[in-house]
Design an enzyme around this catalytic site. Structure first.
Site, PDB file in Angstrom:
ATOM      1  N   HIS A   1     -10.286  11.714  -0.927  1.00  0.00           N
ATOM      2  CA  HIS A   1     -10.956  11.218  -2.121  1.00  0.00           C
ATOM      3  C   HIS A   1     -12.361  10.764  -1.757  1.00  0.00           C
ATOM      4  O   HIS A   1     -12.543   9.971  -0.826  1.00  0.00           O
ATOM      5  CB  HIS A   1     -10.171  10.054  -2.732  1.00  0.00           C
ATOM      6  CG  HIS A   1      -9.042  10.496  -3.607  1.00  0.00           C
ATOM      7  ND1 HIS A   1      -8.409   9.666  -4.501  1.00  0.00           N
ATOM      8  CD2 HIS A   1      -8.445  11.707  -3.730  1.00  0.00           C
ATOM      9  CE1 HIS A   1      -7.451  10.336  -5.124  1.00  0.00           C
ATOM     10  NE2 HIS A   1      -7.455  11.566  -4.671  1.00  0.00           N
TER      11      HIS A   1
ATOM     12  N   TYR B   1      -9.475   2.677 -11.788  1.00  0.00           N
ATOM     13  CA  TYR B   1      -9.306   1.238 -11.903  1.00  0.00           C
ATOM     14  C   TYR B   1      -9.833   0.832 -13.286  1.00  0.00           C
ATOM     15  O   TYR B   1     -11.013   1.030 -13.572  1.00  0.00           O
ATOM     16  CB  TYR B   1     -10.099   0.503 -10.825  1.00  0.00           C
ATOM     17  CG  TYR B   1      -9.535   0.623  -9.430  1.00  0.00           C
ATOM     18  CD1 TYR B   1      -8.804  -0.425  -8.872  1.00  0.00           C
ATOM     19  CD2 TYR B   1      -9.745   1.765  -8.661  1.00  0.00           C
ATOM     20  CE1 TYR B   1      -8.299  -0.336  -7.584  1.00  0.00           C
ATOM     21  CE2 TYR B   1      -9.239   1.864  -7.375  1.00  0.00           C
ATOM     22  CZ  TYR B   1      -8.515   0.811  -6.845  1.00  0.00           C
ATOM     23  OH  TYR B   1      -8.009   0.907  -5.575  1.00  0.00           O
TER      24      TYR B   1
ATOM     25  N   PRO C   1      -3.154  -5.950  -3.405  1.00  0.00           N
ATOM     26  CA  PRO C   1      -3.293  -4.498  -3.224  1.00  0.00           C
ATOM     27  C   PRO C   1      -4.508  -3.889  -3.901  1.00  0.00           C
ATOM     28  O   PRO C   1      -4.772  -2.699  -3.708  1.00  0.00           O
ATOM     29  CB  PRO C   1      -1.999  -3.950  -3.834  1.00  0.00           C
ATOM     30  CG  PRO C   1      -1.576  -4.977  -4.828  1.00  0.00           C
ATOM     31  CD  PRO C   1      -1.991  -6.300  -4.241  1.00  0.00           C
TER      32      PRO C   1
ATOM     33  N   LYS D   1      -6.210  -2.618   1.217  1.00  0.00           N
ATOM     34  CA  LYS D   1      -6.564  -3.042   2.565  1.00  0.00           C
ATOM     35  C   LYS D   1      -5.372  -3.350   3.474  1.00  0.00           C
ATOM     36  O   LYS D   1      -5.547  -3.448   4.693  1.00  0.00           O
ATOM     37  CB  LYS D   1      -7.462  -4.289   2.490  1.00  0.00           C
ATOM     38  CG  LYS D   1      -8.821  -4.022   1.870  1.00  0.00           C
ATOM     39  CD  LYS D   1      -9.567  -2.972   2.646  1.00  0.00           C
ATOM     40  CE  LYS D   1     -10.773  -2.464   1.921  1.00  0.00           C
ATOM     41  NZ  LYS D   1     -11.289  -1.209   2.467  1.00  0.00           N
TER      42      LYS D   1
ATOM     43  N   TYR E   1     -14.788  -0.430   0.348  1.00  0.00           N
ATOM     44  CA  TYR E   1     -13.591   0.335  -0.011  1.00  0.00           C
ATOM     45  C   TYR E   1     -13.229   1.339   1.083  1.00  0.00           C
ATOM     46  O   TYR E   1     -12.055   1.449   1.462  1.00  0.00           O
ATOM     47  CB  TYR E   1     -13.811   1.061  -1.342  1.00  0.00           C
ATOM     48  CG  TYR E   1     -12.520   1.490  -2.004  1.00  0.00           C
ATOM     49  CD1 TYR E   1     -11.931   0.721  -2.994  1.00  0.00           C
ATOM     50  CD2 TYR E   1     -11.875   2.663  -1.623  1.00  0.00           C
ATOM     51  CE1 TYR E   1     -10.741   1.099  -3.591  1.00  0.00           C
ATOM     52  CE2 TYR E   1     -10.687   3.052  -2.206  1.00  0.00           C
ATOM     53  CZ  TYR E   1     -10.121   2.269  -3.197  1.00  0.00           C
ATOM     54  OH  TYR E   1      -8.923   2.660  -3.768  1.00  0.00           O
TER      55      TYR E   1
END
Length: 393
Positions: A74, A198, A289, A293, A381
């Site tokens: 991704h 998200y 979550p 991480k 990220y």
């Protein structure tokens, strides 16, 4: 039953298995004690996003073949709010770095398959003694019989409820519990998106992820006392569609195969060492979550520790072992901060003041409109680079 080894590892999750694998490649003997069955460990649903550093370590240590064949790279994530959709481009913002969608269950299966030394499943660690000496002992129960395992050092990768964390005298614990949880589901339906979504909505947060090209993983923000059984499949799909709605996009639905509620908590226990005992993974820290991480911090911990142990055995150097706790915690706190910021920015807090809610929405808008803020989000990220790629000297 083995009675002596070089390194005793408690816990066969990603931290313990990765450490065992790295040390095995370096010729260091280990025994892994795991209180659960192999079937339970291999089916335990957890994270599914691997940072660039985790991917690099698995590849370099010979554990990345199936990941590369079946994982899904991704190059970004999608942030949705106020009926709008915004993409964060990872390679463009981080110098080419990305993440990999590859479930923790599959990482665990790969590492178990590569294991040559013993993994004692259904072996419950009862206590750890002799930490201030040179031969610490772990007493454990296997098939109803108690045994003692002596080693040069013990690494506790046994999670928050394991004996490792409680064996440290007077740890400093920093903790935050969030006023909401996640209702997570697995569904036999192809993902409705190419990258993770998200979504922030007035009804609560939602996340669309995936495990494979035919299996979707989805989450809804729910109250802490939620019973998964109270949510029918239709109710879940309707709520997901509402919270992630944007013009021109539709949510594909299918059979839901599992449901579960995940509490949201941040925790760090310091230090990560006492004498010959070292902590790694969830035994030392918990992250919500939202920022993906947990598994990645575990792999970062044990990569650092494996290098320190190798220097100790091969060169007699203890400086890297002495520095382990401080070096690992620096990365942990960076990840904790990012996870906290992502969590509070994307969730609705029933106890927050209207002013606080508007500030969080502004933080989210800044993250997608400011190139600098977008870069900070992307860099965190995909994960900070590991301190050196693992190779066997």
């Amino acid at each position: 039953m083995p009675s002596r080894t070089q390194i005793t590892i408690i816990g066969a999750g990603p931290a313990g298995l990765t450490l065992g694998h790295l040390l095995q490649r370096a010729g260091i003997d280990t025994v892994i004690l795991e209180s659960r069955s192999r079937a339970y460990v291999e089916q335990r649903q957890r994270a599914g996003i691997l940072e660039q550093g985790t991917v690099d370590v698995l590849r370099a240590s010979g554990a990345g073949a199936r990941m590369d064949a079946e994982g899904i790279r991704h190059d970004g994530i999608e942030l949705r709010f106020d009926g709008e959709s915004h993409r964060i481009d990872f390679p463009a913002l981080t110098g080419g770095r990305s993440v990999m969608v590859y479930a923790q269950t599959e990482v665990v299966k790969d590492l178990i398959a590569l294991r040559e030394a013993p993994i004692l499943f259904e072996a419950e660690a009862l206590d750890v003694t002799g930490l201030d000496g040179t031969s610490p002992e772990v007493r454990y129960r296997h098939e109803g019989v108690e045994h003692t395992l002596v080693s040069d050092a013990v690494v506790a990768c046994d999670g928050f409820h394991g004996i490792g964390r409680t064996a440290l005298p007077s740890p400093r614990v920093y903790e935050r519990t969030y006023p909401y949880s996640w209702l997570g589901v697995l569904a036999d339906v192809a993902p409705s998106c190419e990258e993770l979504i998200y979504a922030r909505h007035e009804r609560g947060f939602a996340l669309h992820s995936m495990r494979t090209p035919t299996v979707s993983r989805l989450y809804l923000q729910v109250p802490n006392d939620t019973d998964p059984a109270a949510w029918s499949d239709d109710r879940i799909w309707d709520e997901l569609a509402t919270r992630m709605a944007v013009d021109g996009w539709s949510l594909a639905t299918g059979p839901i195969t599992s449901k579960g509620v995940t509490p949201m908590r941040s925790l760090v226990s310091e230090p990560l060492r006492h004498g010959r005992l070292f902590l790694a993974g969830d035994a030392a820290h918990i992250v919500p979550p939202t920022g993906a991480k947990g598994l990645n911090l575990a792999v970062a911990d044990v990569t650092l520790l494996a290098d320190a142990l190798l220097r100790w055995y091969r060169k007699g150097e203890e400086s890297a072992l002495d520095a382990y706790s401080g070096r690992a915690l620096a990365r942990v706190w960076r990840a904790e901060t990012f996870s906290y910021e992502m969590t509070t920015m994307l969730h609705t807090d029933p106890s927050a003041l209207p002013f606080d809610d508007r500030v969080r929405r502004e933080r989210l808008r800044r993250a997608v409109t400011s190139p600098a803020a977008s870069a900070v989000l992307a860099e965190n990220y995909v994960g900070a680079p590991f301190e050196g790629l693992w190779t066997v000297p």
